[in-house]
Design an enzyme around this catalytic site. Structure first.
Site, PDB file in Angstrom:
ATOM      1  N   LYS A 193       0.848  -1.190   0.000  1.00  0.00           N
ATOM      2  CA  LYS A 193       0.000   0.000   0.000  1.00  0.00           C
ATOM      3  C   LYS A 193       0.887   1.245   0.000  1.00  0.00           C
ATOM      4  O   LYS A 193       1.392   1.665   1.025  1.00  0.00           O
ATOM      5  CB  LYS A 193      -0.946   0.065   1.195  1.00  0.00           C
ATOM      6  CG  LYS A 193      -2.002   1.156   0.955  1.00  0.00           C
ATOM      7  CD  LYS A 193      -2.557   1.806   2.198  1.00  0.00           C
ATOM      8  CE  LYS A 193      -1.731   2.874   2.815  1.00  0.00           C
ATOM      9  NZ  LYS A 193      -1.688   4.166   2.105  1.00  0.00           N
ATOM     10  N   GLY A 246       6.491   4.920   8.573  1.00  0.00           N
ATOM     11  CA  GLY A 246       5.637   6.096   8.738  1.00  0.00           C
ATOM     12  C   GLY A 246       5.791   6.654  10.137  1.00  0.00           C
ATOM     13  O   GLY A 246       6.847   6.498  10.772  1.00  0.00           O
ATOM     14  N   SER A 247       4.727   7.237  10.644  1.00  0.00           N
ATOM     15  CA  SER A 247       4.829   7.925  11.929  1.00  0.00           C
ATOM     16  C   SER A 247       4.785   6.939  13.098  1.00  0.00           C
ATOM     17  O   SER A 247       4.220   5.847  12.991  1.00  0.00           O
ATOM     18  CB  SER A 247       3.683   8.924  12.069  1.00  0.00           C
ATOM     19  OG  SER A 247       2.450   8.250  12.034  1.00  0.00           O
ATOM     20  N   THR A 248       5.363   7.328  14.206  1.00  0.00           N
ATOM     21  CA  THR A 248       5.362   6.499  15.407  1.00  0.00           C
ATOM     22  C   THR A 248       3.934   6.289  15.900  1.00  0.00           C
ATOM     23  O   THR A 248       3.576   5.196  16.351  1.00  0.00           O
ATOM     24  CB  THR A 248       6.255   7.142  16.485  1.00  0.00           C
ATOM     25  OG1 THR A 248       7.615   7.045  16.029  1.00  0.00           O
ATOM     26  CG2 THR A 248       6.149   6.426  17.821  1.00  0.00           C
ATOM     27  N   GLY A 251       2.426   3.674  13.804  1.00  0.00           N
ATOM     28  CA  GLY A 251       3.142   2.431  14.119  1.00  0.00           C
ATOM     29  C   GLY A 251       2.581   1.759  15.367  1.00  0.00           C
ATOM     30  O   GLY A 251       2.355   0.546  15.395  1.00  0.00           O
ATOM     31  N   GLU A 268       9.522   0.977  10.778  1.00  0.00           N
ATOM     32  CA  GLU A 268      10.516   2.040  10.593  1.00  0.00           C
ATOM     33  C   GLU A 268       9.784   3.342  10.848  1.00  0.00           C
ATOM     34  O   GLU A 268       8.987   3.784  10.023  1.00  0.00           O
ATOM     35  CB  GLU A 268      11.066   2.035   9.161  1.00  0.00           C
ATOM     36  CG  GLU A 268      11.897   0.825   8.815  1.00  0.00           C
ATOM     37  CD  GLU A 268      13.180   0.710   9.607  1.00  0.00           C
ATOM     38  OE1 GLU A 268      13.585   1.696  10.268  1.00  0.00           O
ATOM     39  OE2 GLU A 268      13.770  -0.383   9.591  1.00  0.00           O
ATOM     40  N   CYS A 302      13.234  10.281   7.783  1.00  0.00           N
ATOM     41  CA  CYS A 302      13.029   9.735   9.135  1.00  0.00           C
ATOM     42  C   CYS A 302      14.267   9.951  10.003  1.00  0.00           C
ATOM     43  O   CYS A 302      14.141  10.160  11.201  1.00  0.00           O
ATOM     44  CB  CYS A 302      12.656   8.267   9.061  1.00  0.00           C
ATOM     45  SG  CYS A 302      13.685   7.310   7.960  1.00  0.00           S
ATOM     46  N   GLU A 399       9.075  15.306  16.514  1.00  0.00           N
ATOM     47  CA  GLU A 399       9.527  15.217  15.128  1.00  0.00           C
ATOM     48  C   GLU A 399       8.730  16.215  14.293  1.00  0.00           C
ATOM     49  O   GLU A 399       7.500  16.184  14.292  1.00  0.00           O
ATOM     50  CB  GLU A 399       9.310  13.805  14.589  1.00  0.00           C
ATOM     51  CG  GLU A 399       9.782  13.661  13.154  1.00  0.00           C
ATOM     52  CD  GLU A 399       9.575  12.255  12.599  1.00  0.00           C
ATOM     53  OE1 GLU A 399       8.468  11.721  12.730  1.00  0.00           O
ATOM     54  OE2 GLU A 399      10.545  11.718  12.027  1.00  0.00           O
TER      55      GLU A 399
HETATM   56  P1  NAP Z   1       1.489   8.270   8.518  1.00  0.00           P
HETATM   57  O1  NAP Z   1       0.095   8.625   8.827  1.00  0.00           O
HETATM   58  O2  NAP Z   1       2.237   7.461   9.499  1.00  0.00           O
HETATM   59  O3  NAP Z   1       1.467   7.486   7.113  1.00  0.00           O
HETATM   60  C1  NAP Z   1       2.380   6.509   6.658  1.00  0.00           C
HETATM   61  C2  NAP Z   1       1.627   5.445   5.872  1.00  0.00           C
HETATM   62  O4  NAP Z   1       0.768   4.721   6.754  1.00  0.00           O
HETATM   63  C3  NAP Z   1       0.715   5.997   4.782  1.00  0.00           C
HETATM   64  O5  NAP Z   1       0.681   5.124   3.682  1.00  0.00           O
HETATM   65  C4  NAP Z   1      -0.587   6.052   5.536  1.00  0.00           C
HETATM   66  O6  NAP Z   1      -1.701   6.221   4.744  1.00  0.00           O
HETATM   67  C5  NAP Z   1      -0.555   4.754   6.291  1.00  0.00           C
HETATM   68  N1  NAP Z   1      -1.503   4.664   7.393  1.00  0.00           N
HETATM   69  C6  NAP Z   1      -2.114   5.661   8.093  1.00  0.00           C
HETATM   70  N2  NAP Z   1      -2.974   5.155   8.994  1.00  0.00           N
HETATM   71  C7  NAP Z   1      -2.919   3.816   8.885  1.00  0.00           C
HETATM   72  C8  NAP Z   1      -3.580   2.738   9.543  1.00  0.00           C
HETATM   73  N3  NAP Z   1      -4.492   2.932  10.489  1.00  0.00           N
HETATM   74  N4  NAP Z   1      -3.279   1.477   9.175  1.00  0.00           N
HETATM   75  C9  NAP Z   1      -2.365   1.249   8.229  1.00  0.00           C
HETATM   76  N5  NAP Z   1      -1.727   2.218   7.549  1.00  0.00           N
HETATM   77  C10 NAP Z   1      -1.985   3.492   7.870  1.00  0.00           C
HETATM   78  O7  NAP Z   1       2.292   9.555   8.167  1.00  0.00           O
HETATM   79  P2  NAP Z   1       1.759  10.881   7.423  1.00  0.00           P
HETATM   80  O8  NAP Z   1       0.376  11.213   7.886  1.00  0.00           O
HETATM   81  O9  NAP Z   1       1.932  10.692   5.986  1.00  0.00           O
HETATM   82  O10 NAP Z   1       2.782  11.963   7.984  1.00  0.00           O
HETATM   83  C11 NAP Z   1       2.650  12.409   9.313  1.00  0.00           C
HETATM   84  C12 NAP Z   1       3.968  12.352  10.030  1.00  0.00           C
HETATM   85  O11 NAP Z   1       4.486  11.013  10.023  1.00  0.00           O
HETATM   86  C13 NAP Z   1       5.086  13.161   9.406  1.00  0.00           C
HETATM   87  O12 NAP Z   1       5.007  14.499   9.734  1.00  0.00           O
HETATM   88  C14 NAP Z   1       6.291  12.468   9.966  1.00  0.00           C
HETATM   89  O13 NAP Z   1       6.533  12.916  11.268  1.00  0.00           O
HETATM   90  C15 NAP Z   1       5.900  11.023  10.012  1.00  0.00           C
HETATM   91  N6  NAP Z   1       6.412  10.260   8.843  1.00  0.00           N
HETATM   92  C16 NAP Z   1       7.529   9.525   9.004  1.00  0.00           C
HETATM   93  C17 NAP Z   1       8.035   8.831   7.923  1.00  0.00           C
HETATM   94  C18 NAP Z   1       9.276   8.011   8.041  1.00  0.00           C
HETATM   95  O14 NAP Z   1       9.969   7.815   7.061  1.00  0.00           O
HETATM   96  N7  NAP Z   1       9.573   7.466   9.209  1.00  0.00           N
HETATM   97  C19 NAP Z   1       7.412   8.875   6.691  1.00  0.00           C
HETATM   98  C20 NAP Z   1       6.240   9.641   6.562  1.00  0.00           C
HETATM   99  C21 NAP Z   1       5.757  10.318   7.652  1.00  0.00           C
HETATM  100  P3  NAP Z   1      -2.252   7.745   4.539  1.00  0.00           P
HETATM  101  O15 NAP Z   1      -1.326   8.311   3.523  1.00  0.00           O
HETATM  102  O16 NAP Z   1      -3.622   7.594   4.072  1.00  0.00           O
HETATM  103  O17 NAP Z   1      -2.145   8.464   5.870  1.00  0.00           O
END
Ligand code: NAP
Ligand code: MG
Length: 495
Positions: A193, A246-248, A251, A268, A302, A399
């Site tokens: 996904k 993605g986000s903690t 996670g 991660e 990240c 973060e």
């Molecule tokens: P996020 O919500 O953690 O999204 C990462 C991925 O997880 C996306 O594909 C997201 O889909 C999916 N996701 C969200 N809710 C989920 C659930 N309940 N079950 C399974 N998958 C789910 O991150 P974001 O909203 O894009 O960004 C927010 C913050 O996350 C950033 O500001 C940053 O701090 C952090 N982040 C960290 C990394 C990293 O490399 N560690 C990468 C991206 C973001 P959606 O796109 O629909 O939300």
């Protein structure tokens, strides 16, 4: 200044398609509708993202399950799987320039970074293609035999099953390959996904994988909303493993959902990584090094080095040098070869980052350079540095995921280590010093999965990548990354 060459969307054939879901070796219409995909540098719509529904996810998981149980992929000779993964690497390489342009158009990253990323995708795939023939167990027969008892005992490493791979938008193709390459090398069938913000390159790689010979159903790619498609994948009882970047916060939510059938989970997650400068550092290396540690990919990394700690005597000089470095970075479209800092991914991320900057200002921290959104129609933010911060400020603790650095002086080494480790995260850490002994001693005491000395952000498929503490579970890349997709079976045989 060199001319800015922004490709018309129509110049990239794949981008211009009507995008659908890749399920069981064919394109299928999404049952969750469509959503606009933006060029973050201009705010214009460049494509429509197909959104997978929970039913679509179920179809993809069934296809993956069928191929896994029928041993379509895992039962193929390892060298044949290697040949197919190698061929996929070649196909990505043959299209690398077009891929890089889509990454720039959809993510905003500078073109040089996108080219490096696409080269890395082929490199990483070839690395894991080689590892398909390096999946070994061990033999404990000698340890168990004797005294009239003859035993043949060995371990078998087997693919974990159907793997759900959830990837973010900050490095769309790279984060796709980091998960897909070891999962396929291990013999898993996968459902990916991608983020709905950056779905295009993943869909193209899916099609090329079929061309390379990955059988239908083994690799399925379904962009969609995290709350719908991501959640359906995490909840699915026929999924054996989830690997998430993605986000903690998400996670932690995934860990709870995965408890339903005790899926194996690799995470991660985020970071608030320290970058440490000693008085004895080569400042010509340390200043741009610490600068790009935070400003590369606009801070949307990240392991971004978002907390700077400078030894007291050099503090003013380094902060001044970094302010000069930051204000010299060209902010703009990733297609301009002089651009060093592209836009953030979305209006929402820009608001999030600028609200952090506002909170720093309100809390009394001093803005040394930058300080808000940068002009232009895209989602730009100025490289920003804060000084005079305190350990309890939001901008120091949380973060931000944008081009925002907080600087702190230090005097005593024990204090420095305490400050550097004073975070719930533990992904990366940078150390700039010319003293070898200092470098080793500090590397030893930092609570981080990756420590970089006199450089920042180096990655290689032969080295494990991952985080301590709330930066995640497990490792990607390297043999550890492969093992994350393997179960171990002990076989005992009395002879
Ligand atoms: P996020 O919500 O953690 O999204 C990462 C991925 O997880 C996306 O594909 C997201 O889909 C999916 N996701 C969200 N809710 C989920 C659930 N309940 N079950 C399974 N998958 C789910 O991150 P974001 O909203 O894009 O960004 C927010 C913050 O996350 C950033 O500001 C940053 O701090 C952090 N982040 C960290 C990394 C990293 O490399 N560690 C990468 C991206 C973001 P959606 O796109 O629909 O939300
Ligand atoms: Mg989200």
């Amino acid at each position: 200044m060199a001319a800015v060459q922004i490709p018309a969307p129509h110049s990239i054939a794949f981008l211009n398609r009507r995008h659908r879901l890749w399920i069981d070796g064919e394109w299928r219409d999404p049952r969750g509708g469509f959503q606009d995909v933006y060029d973050p540098a201009s705010g214009t719509v460049i494509a429509q993202c197909p959104l997978a529904s929970a039913e679509d996810v179920d179809d993809a998981v069934r296809a993956a399950r069928r191929t896994f149980d029928a041993r379509v992929w895992r039962g193929m000779p390892a060298q044949e799987r290697a040949r197919i993964l190698w061929k996929l690497a070649d196909l990505i390489e043959a299209n690398a320039e077009e891929f890089a342009k889509i990454e720039v158009l959809n993510n905003g990253m500078p073109i040089a970074f996108a080219r490096w990323m696409m080269g890395s995708c082929s490199h990483w795939l070839r690395h894991f293609a080689g590892l398909t023939q390096q999946i070994f167990g061990r033999n404990a027969s000698a340890a168990m035999s004797g005294g009239g008892m003859q035993v043949h005992a060995y371990t078998a490493h087997e693919p974990v099953g159907v793997a759900g791979l959830i990837i973010p938008w900050n490095g769309p193709a790279g984060t796709f390959i980091i998960k897909v390459a070891p999962a396929l090398a291990a013999g898993c069938s996968v459902v990916v996904k991608p983020s709905e913000l950056t779905p295009i390159t993943a869909l193209w790689i899916a099609e090329l994988a079929a061309e390379a010979g990955v059988p239908p159903g083994v690799l399925n790619v379904l962009p969609g909303l995290g709350s719908v498609a991501g959640q359906a994948l995490v909840d699915h009882l026929d999924v054996d493993k989830i690997s998430f970047t993605g986000s903690t916060a998400v996670g932690k939510h995934i860990v709870k959902s995965a408890a339903s059938n005790l899926k194996r989970v690799t995470l991660e997650l985020g970071g608030k990584s320290p970058c440490i400068v000693f008085d004895d550092a080569d400042m010509d290396v340390a200043i741009p090094g610490a600068g790009m540690a935070i400003f590369a990919n606009s801070g949307q990394v990240c392991f971004a080095g978002s907390r700077l700690f400078v030894q007291k005597k050099s503090y003013d000089r380094v902060v001044e040098g970094l302010a000069k470095f930051a204000s010299s970075l060209k902010v703009g479209s990733g297609f301009d070869p002089e651009t060093m800092v592209g836009p953030l991914i979305s209006e929402k991320q820009r608001e999030r980052v600028t609200s952090y900057i506002e909170s720093g200002r309100r809390d009394g921290a001093e803005i040394v350079t930058g300080g808000g959104a940068a002009p232009g129609q895209g989602f730009f933010v100025q490289p920003t540095i804060f000084a005079n911060t305190r350990a309890d400020l939001k901008i120091v603790k949380e973060e931000i995921f944008g081009p925002v650095l907080v600087a702190t002086p230090w005097e005593d080494l024990d204090d420095l280590i305490r400050l550097a480790n004073d975070t719930r995260y533990g992904l990366g850490a940078g150390v700039f010093t010319t003293n070898l002994s200092t470098a080793h001693r500090v590397a030893d005491r930092l609570q981080a999965g990756n420590v970089w000395v006199n450089t920042y952000g180096l990655m290689h498929p032969s080295m494990p990548f991952g985080g301590y503490k709330e930066s995640g579970w497990g490792r990607e890349m390297s043999t550890e990354g492969l093992e994350a997709y393997l179960e171990k079976k002990s076989v005992f045989m009395a002879l």
